[in-house]
Write a protein that holds these residues in place. Sequence first.
Motif, PDB file in Angstrom:
ATOM      1  N   GLU A 104       0.805  -1.224   0.000  1.00 33.94           N
ATOM      2  CA  GLU A 104       0.000   0.000   0.000  1.00 33.94           C
ATOM      3  C   GLU A 104       0.833   1.267   0.000  1.00 33.94           C
ATOM      4  OE1 GLU A 104      -3.913   1.972   2.104  1.00 33.94           O
ATOM      5  OE2 GLU A 104      -3.245  -0.011   2.738  1.00 33.94           O
ATOM      6  N   SER A 105       1.897   1.330   0.789  1.00 33.91           N
ATOM      7  CA  SER A 105       2.674   2.567   0.854  1.00 33.91           C
ATOM      8  C   SER A 105       3.357   2.858  -0.482  1.00 33.91           C
ATOM      9  CB  SER A 105       3.692   2.522   1.996  1.00 33.91           C
ATOM     10  OG  SER A 105       4.651   1.515   1.775  1.00 33.91           O
ATOM     11  N   ARG A 130       0.513   3.878  -3.009  1.00 32.56           N
ATOM     12  CA  ARG A 130       0.018   5.236  -2.713  1.00 32.56           C
ATOM     13  C   ARG A 130       1.064   6.274  -3.132  1.00 32.56           C
ATOM     14  NH1 ARG A 130      -4.675   6.044  -0.090  1.00 32.56           N
ATOM     15  NH2 ARG A 130      -5.681   4.217   0.827  1.00 32.56           N
ATOM     16  N   TRP A 183       0.612   6.716  -6.770  1.00 36.84           N
ATOM     17  CA  TRP A 183      -0.615   7.495  -6.965  1.00 36.84           C
ATOM     18  C   TRP A 183      -0.334   8.982  -6.783  1.00 36.84           C
ATOM     19  CZ3 TRP A 183      -5.608   7.061  -8.519  1.00 36.84           C
ATOM     20  CH2 TRP A 183      -6.503   8.047  -8.114  1.00 36.84           C
ATOM     21  N   ASP A 184       0.307   9.322  -5.665  1.00 42.56           N
ATOM     22  CA  ASP A 184       0.600  10.731  -5.370  1.00 42.56           C
ATOM     23  C   ASP A 184       1.506  11.344  -6.431  1.00 42.56           C
ATOM     24  OD1 ASP A 184      -0.951  10.535  -3.069  1.00 42.56           O
ATOM     25  OD2 ASP A 184       0.780  10.216  -1.746  1.00 42.56           O
ATOM     26  N   LEU A 238      -8.796   7.424  -4.822  1.00 35.69           N
ATOM     27  CA  LEU A 238      -8.199   6.171  -4.352  1.00 35.69           C
ATOM     28  C   LEU A 238      -8.868   5.803  -3.028  1.00 35.69           C
ATOM     29  CD1 LEU A 238      -5.931   4.130  -5.044  1.00 35.69           C
ATOM     30  CD2 LEU A 238      -4.404   5.523  -3.654  1.00 35.69           C
TER      31      LEU A 238
END
Length: 135
Positions: free
Chosen positions: A86-87, A90, A93-94, A106
């Motif tokens: 996840e990290s 993400r 994504w960012d 998201l």
Amino acid sequence: MAQQLNPYLTFDGSTAQAMAFYASALGGTVRTMTFRESGMDIDGVMHAALETPAGFHLYASDTAPGMSPELIVGNNLQISISGDDESVLRGYWDALGEGGQVVMPLERQMWGDVYGLLVDKFGIAWHVNIATAAP
């Protein structure tokens, strides 16, 4: 699961036929979920996935109002990133969203994963799917 980068094709109602064609050409079996199976009152394929014996992955969906950038032949190839870190996801994504536009935030989806769709500052659509344990 390691991260995976996949082409994501968008069609205007012909996803089932296109993915059957790609499966016949490349091998493998298509897994499909329709919009109706997901509880939406529209026809079409919400998500189709083809994994071939050679290890190719191809994803596709039909367009639905408000769910993807406007379909224009030529922009119907998008990119999907998936995995379970996840990290890291993400972070992608960012970074990809910097200067771009979020189409779908998201957040946790009805299939249990965290998913979002954005268009980067260069006009490329990115699907990010984080495989998570159901709450």
